[in-house]
Design a protein around this motif. Sequence first.
Motif, PDB file in Angstrom:
ATOM      1  N   LEU A   1     -35.264 -39.574 -39.994  1.00  0.00           N
ATOM      2  CA  LEU A   1     -34.661 -39.075 -41.319  1.00  0.00           C
ATOM      3  C   LEU A   1     -35.240 -40.208 -42.338  1.00  0.00           C
ATOM      4  N   ASP A   2     -34.995 -41.746 -42.018  1.00  0.00           N
ATOM      5  CA  ASP A   2     -34.896 -43.267 -42.824  1.00  0.00           C
ATOM      6  C   ASP A   2     -35.098 -44.691 -41.695  1.00  0.00           C
ATOM      7  N   ASP A   3     -35.472 -45.028 -43.377  1.00  0.00           N
ATOM      8  CA  ASP A   3     -35.800 -46.597 -42.410  1.00  0.00           C
ATOM      9  C   ASP A   3     -35.182 -47.534 -43.585  1.00  0.00           C
ATOM     10  N   VAL A   4     -34.613 -48.620 -42.565  1.00  0.00           N
ATOM     11  CA  VAL A   4     -33.309 -49.238 -43.475  1.00  0.00           C
ATOM     12  C   VAL A   4     -34.260 -50.872 -42.869  1.00  0.00           C
ATOM     13  N   THR A   5     -33.689 -51.891 -43.591  1.00  0.00           N
ATOM     14  CA  THR A   5     -33.830 -53.442 -43.290  1.00  0.00           C
ATOM     15  C   THR A   5     -32.584 -54.014 -43.656  1.00  0.00           C
ATOM     16  N   VAL A   6     -32.170 -54.864 -43.080  1.00  0.00           N
ATOM     17  CA  VAL A   6     -30.920 -55.692 -43.218  1.00  0.00           C
ATOM     18  C   VAL A   6     -31.687 -57.216 -41.925  1.00  0.00           C
ATOM     19  N   GLU A   7     -30.541 -58.243 -43.384  1.00  0.00           N
ATOM     20  CA  GLU A   7     -30.898 -59.620 -42.668  1.00  0.00           C
ATOM     21  C   GLU A   7     -29.383 -59.982 -42.017  1.00  0.00           C
ATOM     22  N   VAL A   8     -30.182 -60.858 -40.737  1.00  0.00           N
ATOM     23  CA  VAL A   8     -28.957 -60.672 -39.655  1.00  0.00           C
ATOM     24  C   VAL A   8     -28.637 -62.257 -39.036  1.00  0.00           C
ATOM     25  N   SER A   9     -27.300 -62.341 -39.320  1.00  0.00           N
ATOM     26  CA  SER A   9     -27.645 -64.181 -38.575  1.00  0.00           C
ATOM     27  C   SER A   9     -28.134 -63.666 -37.050  1.00  0.00           C
ATOM     28  N   PRO A  10     -29.014 -65.139 -36.681  1.00  0.00           N
ATOM     29  CA  PRO A  10     -29.263 -64.408 -34.956  1.00  0.00           C
ATOM     30  C   PRO A  10     -28.228 -64.719 -34.188  1.00  0.00           C
ATOM     31  N   GLY A  11     -28.344 -64.135 -33.129  1.00  0.00           N
ATOM     32  CA  GLY A  11     -27.267 -63.463 -32.023  1.00  0.00           C
ATOM     33  C   GLY A  11     -26.354 -62.569 -32.038  1.00  0.00           C
ATOM     34  N   THR A  12     -26.707 -61.844 -33.713  1.00  0.00           N
ATOM     35  CA  THR A  12     -26.282 -60.183 -34.134  1.00  0.00           C
ATOM     36  C   THR A  12     -26.931 -59.403 -32.773  1.00  0.00           C
ATOM     37  N   THR A  13     -26.388 -58.251 -32.507  1.00  0.00           N
ATOM     38  CA  THR A  13     -26.635 -57.015 -31.954  1.00  0.00           C
ATOM     39  C   THR A  13     -27.511 -56.297 -32.825  1.00  0.00           C
ATOM     40  N   LEU A  14     -28.487 -55.892 -31.762  1.00  0.00           N
ATOM     41  CA  LEU A  14     -29.300 -54.508 -33.263  1.00  0.00           C
ATOM     42  C   LEU A  14     -28.117 -53.330 -32.982  1.00  0.00           C
ATOM     43  N   LEU A  15     -27.056 -53.582 -32.859  1.00  0.00           N
ATOM     44  CA  LEU A  15     -26.564 -52.252 -32.390  1.00  0.00           C
ATOM     45  C   LEU A  15     -25.358 -52.716 -33.950  1.00  0.00           C
ATOM     46  N   ASP A  16     -25.303 -54.258 -34.029  1.00  0.00           N
ATOM     47  CA  ASP A  16     -24.427 -54.391 -35.313  1.00  0.00           C
ATOM     48  C   ASP A  16     -25.233 -54.316 -35.716  1.00  0.00           C
ATOM     49  N   ALA A  17     -26.492 -54.487 -36.291  1.00  0.00           N
ATOM     50  CA  ALA A  17     -27.740 -54.325 -37.163  1.00  0.00           C
ATOM     51  C   ALA A  17     -27.726 -53.367 -38.050  1.00  0.00           C
ATOM     52  N   ALA A  18     -27.677 -52.087 -37.064  1.00  0.00           N
ATOM     53  CA  ALA A  18     -27.795 -51.040 -36.930  1.00  0.00           C
ATOM     54  C   ALA A  18     -26.382 -50.990 -38.398  1.00  0.00           C
ATOM     55  N   GLU A  19     -25.427 -50.645 -37.653  1.00  0.00           N
ATOM     56  CA  GLU A  19     -23.591 -50.664 -37.711  1.00  0.00           C
ATOM     57  C   GLU A  19     -24.360 -51.344 -40.158  1.00  0.00           C
ATOM     58  N   LYS A  20     -24.315 -52.571 -40.289  1.00  0.00           N
ATOM     59  CA  LYS A  20     -24.503 -53.194 -41.219  1.00  0.00           C
ATOM     60  C   LYS A  20     -26.071 -52.445 -41.982  1.00  0.00           C
TER      61      LYS A  20
ATOM     62  N   ALA B   1     -28.007 -30.761 -42.298  1.00  0.00           N
ATOM     63  CA  ALA B   1     -28.220 -28.993 -41.944  1.00  0.00           C
ATOM     64  C   ALA B   1     -28.503 -28.426 -42.988  1.00  0.00           C
ATOM     65  N   SER B   2     -27.471 -28.748 -44.425  1.00  0.00           N
ATOM     66  CA  SER B   2     -27.697 -27.998 -45.393  1.00  0.00           C
ATOM     67  C   SER B   2     -28.637 -28.464 -46.692  1.00  0.00           C
ATOM     68  N   GLU B   3     -29.750 -29.670 -46.128  1.00  0.00           N
ATOM     69  CA  GLU B   3     -30.210 -29.802 -46.959  1.00  0.00           C
ATOM     70  C   GLU B   3     -32.019 -29.457 -46.183  1.00  0.00           C
ATOM     71  N   GLY B   4     -32.022 -29.144 -44.927  1.00  0.00           N
ATOM     72  CA  GLY B   4     -32.864 -28.178 -44.274  1.00  0.00           C
ATOM     73  C   GLY B   4     -33.390 -29.840 -43.479  1.00  0.00           C
ATOM     74  N   LYS B   5     -32.528 -30.816 -43.236  1.00  0.00           N
ATOM     75  CA  LYS B   5     -33.622 -32.481 -42.804  1.00  0.00           C
ATOM     76  C   LYS B   5     -32.874 -32.184 -41.077  1.00  0.00           C
ATOM     77  N   TRP B   6     -31.400 -30.813 -40.430  1.00  0.00           N
ATOM     78  CA  TRP B   6     -31.745 -31.146 -39.069  1.00  0.00           C
ATOM     79  C   TRP B   6     -31.458 -30.304 -38.871  1.00  0.00           C
ATOM     80  N   PRO B   7     -31.833 -29.508 -37.789  1.00  0.00           N
ATOM     81  CA  PRO B   7     -32.106 -30.280 -36.486  1.00  0.00           C
ATOM     82  C   PRO B   7     -33.362 -30.958 -37.418  1.00  0.00           C
ATOM     83  N   LEU B   8     -34.163 -31.640 -36.062  1.00  0.00           N
ATOM     84  CA  LEU B   8     -35.658 -32.336 -36.638  1.00  0.00           C
ATOM     85  C   LEU B   8     -36.685 -31.352 -35.875  1.00  0.00           C
ATOM     86  N   LYS B   9     -37.260 -30.939 -36.846  1.00  0.00           N
ATOM     87  CA  LYS B   9     -38.798 -30.071 -36.436  1.00  0.00           C
ATOM     88  C   LYS B   9     -39.109 -30.737 -35.919  1.00  0.00           C
ATOM     89  N   LYS B  10     -40.003 -29.823 -35.004  1.00  0.00           N
ATOM     90  CA  LYS B  10     -40.774 -30.159 -33.947  1.00  0.00           C
ATOM     91  C   LYS B  10     -41.785 -29.566 -34.507  1.00  0.00           C
TER      92      LYS B  10
END
Length: 125
Positions: free
Chosen positions: A10-29, A116-125
């Motif tokens: 659905l998306d590609d995003v990039t974030v800069e984080v401090s060392p020691g940040t969890t991937l989950l915290d980076a994802a939320e940021k 779903a209203s945009e036709g992007k969910w669920p993913l088409k296989k």
Amino acid sequence: MPKVHFKSPLDDVTVEVSPGTTLLDAAEKAGAQVGHSCGGVCACSTCHVWVRKGLESLSEQRDEEMDRLDMGFDVRPYSRLSCQSEVGQEDVHVEITEESLSAYMDENPVVRRRLASEGKWPLKK
């Protein structure tokens, strides 16, 4: 500071984080769609991701994480739980698994309905 790049169907995003940040915290940021039903306490496998680059720079995997990953879907040698994986000094490229993306949609029904209203969910296989 290291950058974490999240890729999903659905998306590609990039974030800069401090060392020691969890991937989950980076994802939320970054606003990346990583599910986490247990709130990030290693009690489920919904934050399961595939680390495509930078795996060796993440924190070492503990037994508790390996036990939880055994419950995951489509676990691979480069699988990690994002709540347990801390970023080191290098950039990391993460692919959000279908398992985690589905969990995110379950946790965020407003986003799911919009996609779903945009036709992007669920993913088409």
